[in-house]
Motif scaffolding. Structure first.
Motif, PDB file in Angstrom:
ATOM      1  N   MET A 175       0.715  -1.160  -0.058  1.00 24.81           N
ATOM      2  CA  MET A 175      -0.037  -0.165   0.058  1.00 24.81           C
ATOM      3  C   MET A 175       0.823   1.191   0.154  1.00 24.81           C
ATOM      4  O   MET A 175       1.751   1.253   0.803  1.00 24.81           O
ATOM      5  CB  MET A 175      -0.876   0.113   1.130  1.00 24.81           C
ATOM      6  N   LYS A 176       0.496   2.300  -0.745  1.00 30.19           N
ATOM      7  CA  LYS A 176       0.997   3.491  -0.936  1.00 30.19           C
ATOM      8  C   LYS A 176       0.437   4.329   0.041  1.00 30.19           C
ATOM      9  O   LYS A 176      -1.040   4.679  -0.269  1.00 30.19           O
ATOM     10  CB  LYS A 176       1.289   4.055  -2.381  1.00 30.19           C
ATOM     11  N   VAL A 177       0.903   5.001   1.072  1.00 29.01           N
ATOM     12  CA  VAL A 177       0.185   5.739   1.920  1.00 29.01           C
ATOM     13  C   VAL A 177       0.658   7.389   1.987  1.00 29.01           C
ATOM     14  O   VAL A 177       2.094   7.590   1.893  1.00 29.01           O
ATOM     15  CB  VAL A 177       0.346   5.435   3.500  1.00 29.01           C
ATOM     16  N   LEU A 178       0.000   8.316   1.960  1.00 31.40           N
ATOM     17  CA  LEU A 178      -0.031   9.683   2.020  1.00 31.40           C
ATOM     18  C   LEU A 178      -0.316  10.309   3.298  1.00 31.40           C
ATOM     19  O   LEU A 178      -1.535  10.195   3.650  1.00 31.40           O
ATOM     20  CB  LEU A 178      -0.500  10.474   0.868  1.00 31.40           C
ATOM     21  N   VAL A 179       0.625  10.837   4.221  1.00 28.79           N
ATOM     22  CA  VAL A 179       0.371  11.559   5.257  1.00 28.79           C
ATOM     23  C   VAL A 179       0.478  12.914   5.156  1.00 28.79           C
ATOM     24  O   VAL A 179       1.219  13.528   4.622  1.00 28.79           O
ATOM     25  CB  VAL A 179       1.418  10.997   6.207  1.00 28.79           C
ATOM     26  N   VAL A 180      -0.684  13.706   5.663  1.00 28.80           N
ATOM     27  CA  VAL A 180      -0.747  15.093   5.588  1.00 28.80           C
ATOM     28  C   VAL A 180      -0.463  15.671   6.565  1.00 28.80           C
ATOM     29  O   VAL A 180      -1.075  15.719   7.686  1.00 28.80           O
ATOM     30  CB  VAL A 180      -2.256  15.525   4.771  1.00 28.80           C
ATOM     31  N   GLY A 181       0.395  16.678   6.404  1.00 29.10           N
ATOM     32  CA  GLY A 181       0.877  17.326   7.815  1.00 29.10           C
ATOM     33  C   GLY A 181       2.519  17.416   7.784  1.00 29.10           C
ATOM     34  O   GLY A 181       3.107  16.944   7.139  1.00 29.10           O
ATOM     35  N   SER A 182       3.011  18.294   8.810  1.00 30.46           N
ATOM     36  CA  SER A 182       4.268  18.666   8.906  1.00 30.46           C
ATOM     37  C   SER A 182       4.833  18.508  10.265  1.00 30.46           C
ATOM     38  O   SER A 182       5.990  19.267  10.629  1.00 30.46           O
ATOM     39  CB  SER A 182       4.736  19.916   8.350  1.00 30.46           C
ATOM     40  N   GLY A 183       4.044  18.096  11.470  1.00 23.28           N
ATOM     41  CA  GLY A 183       4.591  18.114  12.658  1.00 23.28           C
ATOM     42  C   GLY A 183       5.075  16.958  13.429  1.00 23.28           C
ATOM     43  O   GLY A 183       5.347  16.031  12.518  1.00 23.28           O
ATOM     44  N   GLY A 184       5.157  17.059  14.867  1.00 19.19           N
ATOM     45  CA  GLY A 184       5.621  15.682  15.201  1.00 19.19           C
ATOM     46  C   GLY A 184       4.658  14.694  15.162  1.00 19.19           C
ATOM     47  O   GLY A 184       4.946  13.379  15.311  1.00 19.19           O
ATOM     48  N   ARG A 185       3.464  15.005  15.398  1.00 14.30           N
ATOM     49  CA  ARG A 185       2.325  13.952  14.943  1.00 14.30           C
ATOM     50  C   ARG A 185       2.388  13.418  14.049  1.00 14.30           C
ATOM     51  O   ARG A 185       2.417  11.949  13.867  1.00 14.30           O
ATOM     52  CB  ARG A 185       0.971  14.774  15.119  1.00 14.30           C
ATOM     53  N   GLU A 186       2.595  14.010  12.696  1.00 15.18           N
ATOM     54  CA  GLU A 186       2.730  13.336  11.564  1.00 15.18           C
ATOM     55  C   GLU A 186       4.034  12.377  11.243  1.00 15.18           C
ATOM     56  O   GLU A 186       3.941  11.429  10.680  1.00 15.18           O
ATOM     57  CB  GLU A 186       2.797  14.375  10.295  1.00 15.18           C
ATOM     58  N   HIS A 187       5.135  12.826  12.042  1.00 14.11           N
ATOM     59  CA  HIS A 187       6.342  12.089  11.909  1.00 14.11           C
ATOM     60  C   HIS A 187       6.111  10.502  12.666  1.00 14.11           C
ATOM     61  O   HIS A 187       6.254   9.793  12.285  1.00 14.11           O
ATOM     62  CB  HIS A 187       7.390  12.808  12.693  1.00 14.11           C
ATOM     63  N   ALA A 188       5.272  10.957  13.748  1.00 11.27           N
ATOM     64  CA  ALA A 188       4.980   9.627  14.578  1.00 11.27           C
ATOM     65  C   ALA A 188       4.183   8.815  13.819  1.00 11.27           C
ATOM     66  O   ALA A 188       4.044   7.447  13.706  1.00 11.27           O
ATOM     67  CB  ALA A 188       4.405  10.077  15.913  1.00 11.27           C
ATOM     68  N   LEU A 189       3.101   9.628  12.966  1.00 13.03           N
ATOM     69  CA  LEU A 189       2.416   8.515  12.158  1.00 13.03           C
ATOM     70  C   LEU A 189       2.900   7.707  11.054  1.00 13.03           C
ATOM     71  O   LEU A 189       2.825   6.621  10.852  1.00 13.03           O
ATOM     72  CB  LEU A 189       1.076   9.405  11.679  1.00 13.03           C
ATOM     73  N   ALA A 190       3.852   8.548  10.390  1.00 12.40           N
ATOM     74  CA  ALA A 190       4.793   7.966   9.278  1.00 12.40           C
ATOM     75  C   ALA A 190       5.624   6.919   9.826  1.00 12.40           C
ATOM     76  O   ALA A 190       5.664   5.561   9.477  1.00 12.40           O
ATOM     77  CB  ALA A 190       5.541   9.007   8.515  1.00 12.40           C
ATOM     78  N   TRP A 191       6.319   7.209  11.074  1.00 10.05           N
ATOM     79  CA  TRP A 191       7.206   6.054  11.561  1.00 10.05           C
ATOM     80  C   TRP A 191       6.297   5.014  12.225  1.00 10.05           C
ATOM     81  O   TRP A 191       6.897   3.877  11.741  1.00 10.05           O
ATOM     82  CB  TRP A 191       7.686   6.979  13.130  1.00 10.05           C
ATOM     83  N   LYS A 192       5.040   4.946  12.626  1.00  8.00           N
ATOM     84  CA  LYS A 192       4.180   3.877  12.968  1.00  8.00           C
ATOM     85  C   LYS A 192       4.048   3.040  11.610  1.00  8.00           C
ATOM     86  O   LYS A 192       3.876   1.902  11.544  1.00  8.00           O
ATOM     87  CB  LYS A 192       3.236   4.131  13.726  1.00  8.00           C
ATOM     88  N   LEU A 193       3.798   3.822  10.792  1.00  6.18           N
ATOM     89  CA  LEU A 193       3.319   3.173   9.370  1.00  6.18           C
ATOM     90  C   LEU A 193       4.190   2.426   8.670  1.00  6.18           C
ATOM     91  O   LEU A 193       4.148   1.481   8.026  1.00  6.18           O
ATOM     92  CB  LEU A 193       2.621   4.252   8.518  1.00  6.18           C
ATOM     93  N   THR A 194       5.642   2.904   8.927  1.00 10.05           N
ATOM     94  CA  THR A 194       6.847   2.201   8.491  1.00 10.05           C
ATOM     95  C   THR A 194       6.861   0.835   8.942  1.00 10.05           C
ATOM     96  O   THR A 194       7.606  -0.079   8.436  1.00 10.05           O
ATOM     97  CB  THR A 194       8.172   2.801   8.601  1.00 10.05           C
ATOM     98  N   GLN A 195       6.377   0.521  10.116  1.00  8.40           N
ATOM     99  CA  GLN A 195       6.421  -0.700  10.878  1.00  8.40           C
ATOM    100  C   GLN A 195       5.080  -1.665  10.386  1.00  8.40           C
ATOM    101  O   GLN A 195       5.205  -2.644  10.803  1.00  8.40           O
ATOM    102  CB  GLN A 195       6.131  -0.631  12.201  1.00  8.40           C
ATOM    103  N   SER A 196       4.540  -1.248   9.484  1.00  7.92           N
ATOM    104  CA  SER A 196       3.143  -1.921   9.149  1.00  7.92           C
ATOM    105  C   SER A 196       3.700  -2.880   7.938  1.00  7.92           C
ATOM    106  O   SER A 196       4.392  -2.518   6.997  1.00  7.92           O
ATOM    107  CB  SER A 196       2.137  -0.964   8.487  1.00  7.92           C
ATOM    108  N   ARG A 197       3.259  -4.258   8.164  1.00  6.08           N
ATOM    109  CA  ARG A 197       3.596  -5.113   6.905  1.00  6.08           C
ATOM    110  C   ARG A 197       2.907  -4.935   5.758  1.00  6.08           C
ATOM    111  O   ARG A 197       3.206  -5.410   4.556  1.00  6.08           O
ATOM    112  CB  ARG A 197       3.430  -6.547   7.257  1.00  6.08           C
TER     113      ARG A 197
END
Ligand code: AMP
Ligand code: GLY
Length: 421
Positions: free
Chosen positions: A1-23
């Motif tokens: 899956m290709k995911v787009l996270v919208v935003g530029s803060g610490g929250r979005e870094h955390a969302l992207a970080w957690k999504l990198t762990q998704s299989r």
């Protein structure tokens, strides 16, 4: 899956970080992102309020799933336009996001379904509002009805302050359109908790609770900020309280929204005031909290993508979501002067010296042409550690914070201290 996270803060870094762990996730784009997301995903320079630009990005890059971080694009209808374009998007529709975008709307919903909140009244005219305020005994709270970047709530302790606050909002219009209406609200005592829950419109799954530190300086002094640190879980808000709040606040509101034809899918964030076993709602947000997300997601055991997808599909299974035991503490490193005037462009050093089990989430950072990481906002970094106990998490986070520096930095030294004394 290709995911787009919208935003530029610490929250979005955390969302992207957690999504990198998704299989399930193979590629992540962040718009516009920061220097931290650049290290784990591809940043694309489209502003969060450019709805058409974001739809075009999703179409051109064949995005399968969009995760919207901030409230402004939600309240502008980003999820609606993505869905119209056939792109699955996580977050409430524009109508449902009114739960955050209009405090009077949220109060109406709560009143209809009997959810405990502060007594309040709404005004559009300065004279009428002031006439009502004059009948009240301070302290009470004056709030701009709309989105005001967390700055719209003023606790007034004298009639003079009340008059000034009402004049600023309704006449001087310091919050612009957000101050078309003003809410005058009873002052509630107690301790604040952020309880976020996933919702698919029908089922809700609470996340682990957390506490945000909103004031700029130690000892809860100084001006309100977007949040200077956070920890999870609060000792005074146990699993039974989470269940009570889910049953008495979150579930009734999600049902009431559905009953009105305004199905609520996404994260519902309840800002709660807790006194003994009484729970009152201070506010709702229509999204993940910042900095709450940075301490919550490191405690999530399950695959975040699976959960987000099930919320959009209407197939959320709360019992399948697992959380790690233990504690997490997050400390925000901010630019000196924040939330007032501050300078950008300071070189950040020591980022590679944080402990390997400590997570460094970026908020206001950017890369310069030579690859150095510079400060680029008020809240710059959010350092997060977990531990079996709060004391352990706290020691870990502050030992890494001490190794990171930039000119004029500031941070609170008392995050989670009340849990360990
Ligand atoms: P809000 O923008 O509604 O989240 O309010 C910002 C902050 O103001 C909250 O986190 C509380 O600390 C405080 N606050 C808001 N409403 C009340 C209230 N009714 N009683 C006491 N404090 C409040
Ligand atoms: N931490 C408060 C918020 O996200 O609104």
């Amino acid at each position: 899956m290709k995911v787009l996270v919208v935003g530029s803060g610490g929250r979005e870094h955390a969302l992207a970080w957690k999504l990198t762990q998704s299989r399930r996730v193979s590629e992540i784009l962040v718009a516009p992102g920061n220097a931290g997301t650049a290290g784990i995903a591809e940043n694309v320079d489209v502003p969060t309020t450019d709805l058409q630009g974001l739809v075009a990005l999703a179409e051109n890059r064949h995005i399968d799933f969009v995760v919207v971080g901030p409230e402004v694009p939600l309240s502008l209808g980003l999820v609606d336009v993505m869905q119209e374009a056939g792109v699955a998007a996580f977050g409430p529709s524009r109508d449902a996001a009114r739960l955050e975008a209009s405090k009077s709307f949220a109060h109406d919903v709560m009143r209809k379904c009997g959810v405990p909140c502060a007594a309040s009244r709404v005004f559009t005219e300065f004279e009428t509002a002031q006439g009502y305020a004059a009948t009240l005994e301070p302290p009470f709270v004056v709030k701009a009805d709309g989105l005001a970047a967390g700055k719209g709530a003023l606790i007034v302790t004298t009639q003079r302050e009340a008059t000034d606050a009402l004049y600023d909002i309704l006449v001087r219009r310091v919050f612009g359109e957000a101050g078309d209406r003003v809410v005058i609200e009873e002052f509630l005592q107690g301790k604040e908790v952020s309880l976020l829950a996933f919702s698919d419109g029908e089922h809700v799954a609470p996340m682990v609770p957390s506490c945000d530190y909103k004031r700029a300086y130690d000892g809860n002094r100084g001006p309100n900020t977007g949040g200077m640190g956070c920890y999870s879980p609060p000792g005074f808000f146990d699993a039974a309280m989470v269940q009570q709040a889910t049953e008495t606040v979150i579930t009734p509101v999600v049902r009431a929204m559905a009953a009105e034809g305004c199905v609520y899918r996404g994260v519902i964030y309840a800002g709660l005031m807790v006194e003994l076993d009484r729970i009152h709602v201070l506010e709702f947000n229509a999204r993940f909290g910042d900095p709450e997300t940075q301490v919550i997601l490191p405690r999530l055991q399950s695959d975040l993508f699976d959960i987000l997808e099930s919320c959009v599909a209407g197939t959320l299974t709360p019992e399948s979501i697992a959380w790690k035991p233990g504690c997490s503490v997050g400390v925000v490193m901010a630019s000196g002067g924040y939330p007032g005037h501050y300078e950008r462009g300071k070189v950040i050093s020591g980022l590679d010296r944080a402990d390997s089990d400590v997570v460094v989430f970026h908020a206001g950072t950017r890369l310069d042409a030579t690859g150095r990481i510079l400060t680029d906002g008020g809240r710059v970094l959010n350092i997060v550690a977990t531990g079996e106990t709060m004391a352990e998490a706290r020691d870990r986070v502050y030992s890494s914070v001490a190794r990171i520096s930039f000119a004029d930095m500031m941070y609170r030294t008392d995050i989670a201290r009340r849990e360990v004394s």
